[in-house]
Motif scaffolding. Sequence first.
Motif, PDB file in Angstrom:
ATOM      1  N   ALA A 107       1.016  -1.114   0.118  1.00 17.15           N
ATOM      2  CA  ALA A 107       0.122   0.034  -0.089  1.00 17.15           C
ATOM      3  C   ALA A 107       0.889   1.225  -0.056  1.00 17.15           C
ATOM      4  N   ARG A 110       2.034   1.888  -3.496  1.00 17.68           N
ATOM      5  CA  ARG A 110       1.062   2.321  -4.156  1.00 17.68           C
ATOM      6  C   ARG A 110       0.694   3.789  -4.155  1.00 17.68           C
ATOM      7  N   GLY A 115      -0.609   4.329  -7.802  1.00 20.86           N
ATOM      8  CA  GLY A 115      -1.634   3.220  -7.747  1.00 20.86           C
ATOM      9  C   GLY A 115      -0.776   1.646  -8.274  1.00 20.86           C
ATOM     10  N   ASN A 116       0.330   1.931  -8.518  1.00 16.70           N
ATOM     11  CA  ASN A 116       1.323   0.673  -9.065  1.00 16.70           C
ATOM     12  C   ASN A 116       2.089   0.296  -7.988  1.00 16.70           C
ATOM     13  N   GLU A 117       2.456  -0.802  -8.027  1.00 21.42           N
ATOM     14  CA  GLU A 117       3.206  -1.756  -7.124  1.00 21.42           C
ATOM     15  C   GLU A 117       4.623  -1.767  -7.658  1.00 21.42           C
ATOM     16  N   THR A 118       5.322  -0.533  -8.329  1.00 20.00           N
ATOM     17  CA  THR A 118       6.397  -0.636  -8.753  1.00 20.00           C
ATOM     18  C   THR A 118       7.613  -0.536  -8.044  1.00 20.00           C
TER      19      THR A 118
END
Length: 142
Positions: A107, A110, A115-118
Motif C-alpha cells: 500500500a 501504491r 497506484g502501481n506496485e512498482t
Amino acid sequence: MLRGWLLPGLFTTAGLLGAAGLFADGSTVGAVLVLPAFVAFAVVNSSLVFPPSLGAEEARRRSATDGRPVVYWRPGCRYCRRLRFTLGRDARRAHWVDIWRDPAAAAAVRAVADGNETVPTVVLADGRAQVNPDPEWVRGRL
C-alpha cells in the motif's frame, strides 16, 4: 510469501529435470554443469540475496530514528536485483521491505507510484520517494 519462492522453485525444478534427462542420456558432465547453473539462477532470483526484510512499520520507525532510506522490493524483480547488486555491501545500510510479505508495504508503494506496485521504491527519512531510482542516487543517500 509463497509466490516469492515460485520463480526459484521453477528454476530448481527445471535444473533437476534437465540434469536428470542429461544423466539418463549418459551425459554426466552435462548434468553436473546444468544443475548448479539452474540452482544459481534460483538463488539469484530468491530473497536469499537481499538483506533481511522488515515490516513496513518497523522500517519506517527505524528510518525515522537513523535516517537511512527504506527500499521496497519484491523477489524476482530484476530492477530490485540490479539495485541490490550495484549497492553491494552498502545495501545492508538501507531498510529493505518485501512488498509481497507485507500488505502495508504494498500500500505504501501504491501511494507513491500512482497506484502501481512498482519496485524498487526508495523512501527517504524525510518522506521523499523515488520509484526505480538510479543505484548511484541511492548510494548517495546511504
